[in-house]
Write an enzyme that holds these catalytic residues in place. Structure first.
Site, PDB file in Angstrom:
ATOM      1  CG  ASN A   8      -2.887  -4.888 -85.778  1.00  0.00           C
ATOM      2  OD1 ASN A   8      -3.208  -4.069 -86.210  1.00  0.00           O
ATOM      3  ND2 ASN A   8      -2.191  -5.614 -86.380  1.00  0.00           N
ATOM      4  CE  LYS A  10      -3.826  -8.548 -85.945  1.00  0.00           C
ATOM      5  NZ  LYS A  10      -3.701  -9.949 -86.142  1.00  0.00           N
ATOM      6  CG  HIS A  96      -0.096  -7.439 -90.416  1.00  0.00           C
ATOM      7  ND1 HIS A  96      -0.680  -8.705 -90.259  1.00  0.00           N
ATOM      8  CD2 HIS A  96       0.503  -7.526 -88.993  1.00  0.00           C
ATOM      9  CE1 HIS A  96      -1.070  -9.510 -89.223  1.00  0.00           C
ATOM     10  NE2 HIS A  96      -0.238  -8.575 -88.060  1.00  0.00           N
ATOM     11  CD  GLU A  98      -4.007 -10.144 -89.347  1.00  0.00           C
ATOM     12  OE1 GLU A  98      -4.172  -9.365 -89.472  1.00  0.00           O
ATOM     13  OE2 GLU A  98      -3.887 -11.085 -88.400  1.00  0.00           O
ATOM     14  CD  GLU A 169       3.030  -9.669 -86.002  1.00  0.00           C
ATOM     15  OE1 GLU A 169       2.026  -9.349 -84.803  1.00  0.00           O
ATOM     16  OE2 GLU A 169       2.567  -9.256 -86.597  1.00  0.00           O
ATOM     17  N   GLY A 175      -3.864 -15.139 -83.279  1.00  0.00           N
ATOM     18  CA  GLY A 175      -4.422 -15.079 -83.204  1.00  0.00           C
ATOM     19  C   GLY A 175      -5.229 -17.045 -82.556  1.00  0.00           C
ATOM     20  CB  SER A 214      -0.631 -15.374 -78.728  1.00  0.00           C
ATOM     21  OG  SER A 214      -2.240 -16.247 -80.066  1.00  0.00           O
TER      22      SER A 214
HETATM   23  P1  13P Z   1      -2.659 -11.728 -82.232  1.00  0.00           P
HETATM   24  O1  13P Z   1      -1.727 -11.049 -80.798  1.00  0.00           O
HETATM   25  O2  13P Z   1      -4.727 -11.430 -82.418  1.00  0.00           O
HETATM   26  O3  13P Z   1      -2.268 -12.909 -82.467  1.00  0.00           O
HETATM   27  O4  13P Z   1      -2.198 -10.988 -82.786  1.00  0.00           O
HETATM   28  C1  13P Z   1      -0.736 -10.389 -83.844  1.00  0.00           C
HETATM   29  C2  13P Z   1      -0.859  -9.646 -84.819  1.00  0.00           C
HETATM   30  O5  13P Z   1      -0.861 -10.172 -85.766  1.00  0.00           O
HETATM   31  C3  13P Z   1      -0.446  -8.450 -84.148  1.00  0.00           C
HETATM   32  O6  13P Z   1       0.003  -7.628 -85.518  1.00  0.00           O
END
Ligand code: 13P
Length: 254
Positions: A8, A10, A96, A98, A169, A175, A214
């Site tokens: 992903n 983003k 997601h 976010e 997640e 992150g 992560s």
């Molecule tokens: P990270 O791997 O940067 O922690 O992000 C995970 C994520 O949100 C994947 O959709």
């Protein structure tokens, strides 16, 4: 069911950067075992460039990071499942964390997207996960069950298992460099599996449950070897072709 190794990106990468990186991943996937699939959730603006860079027959499949639950219409700034299909996508992410946190997406809205995307022909990954506050407050089960119940509310009972996956997640692991431990992943994935078995007439035992948060080249193998972990959804570590390829190939001896 094949394991699903997903990137992903983003809101990262211009078209040129995306095309280079997609090509770099694809060239390293020659050794992807037959029991694994790889998918790239690229930004909308880079999808066509990635499709062109990958060409027909690529191992790396493409997906959108979001979609709107309508075929077309006056929805400024939104993208329909049909538009994603038109950009060579076979997949989409919905829900997601976010988008839930920053854009205020509700479980009900995410549920509409999930059903509409599946009905439109996109294989769909519903993302769920608890915040640290919810976890610390003993709310893991009710939060995940609510996100699953509402997120899947419009999905047909007999949906083919390979068309729907769930990405667990935990918000506190995204992150942050703080990966969930095996005990935490096992508990959440078992809970999700039990929910899916009850919710779907036959496919719930086979649907893929991905872990995200992560994931790195150094921890991917341990994570995918856990019970009820059928792949990973990788953010930061998917931005470099070499790193994501190492994750996609985790545990494959060369
Ligand atoms: P990270 O791997 O940067 O922690 O992000 C995970 C994520 O949100 C994947 O959709």
């Amino acid at each position: 069911m094949k394991m699903l190794m997903a990137a992903n990106w983003k809101m990262f990468k211009t078209r040129g950067e995306a095309a280079d990186c997609a090509r770099g991943i694809e060239s390293r996937l020659a050794w992807l075992p037959a029991d694994r699939e790889a998918v790239l959730f690229a930004p909308f603006t880079a999808l066509a460039a990635c499709a062109e860079a990958l060409g027909p027959g690529a191992r790396l499949r493409l997906g959108g990071q979001n979609c709107y639950p309508a075929s077309e219409g006056a929805f400024t700034g939104e993208i329909s499942p049909g538009m994603l299909l038109d950009c060579a996508c076979s997949q989409v992410l919905v829900g997601h964390s976010e988008r839930r946190a920053l854009l205020g997406e509700s479980d009900a809205f995410i549920g509409k997207k999930c059903a509409f995307a599946l009905n439109s022909g996109l294989d769909t990954t519903l993302c769920i996960g608890e915040t640290l506050k919810e976890r610390d407050g003993g709310m893991l089960r009710p939060v995940l069950e609510r996100q699953l119940a509402e997120g899947l509310s419009g999905v047909q009972d007999d949906i083919a298992a390979e068309r729907l996956s769930i990405a667990y997640e935990p918000v506190w692991a995204i992150g942050t460099g703080r990966v969930a431990g095996p005990v935490e992943i096992l508990e959440a994935h078992a809970l999700i599996r039990a929910f899916l078995r009850k919710r779907f007439t036959s496919g719930g035992g086979a649907m893929r449950i991905l872990y995200g948060g992560s994931v790195k080249a150094g921890n991917a193998e341990e994570i995918i070897n856990l019970d009820n972990v059928d792949g990973v959804l990788v953010g930061g570590a998917s931005l470099q072709a070499e790193t994501f390829a190492r994750i996609a190939l985790a545990g494959v001896s060369d």
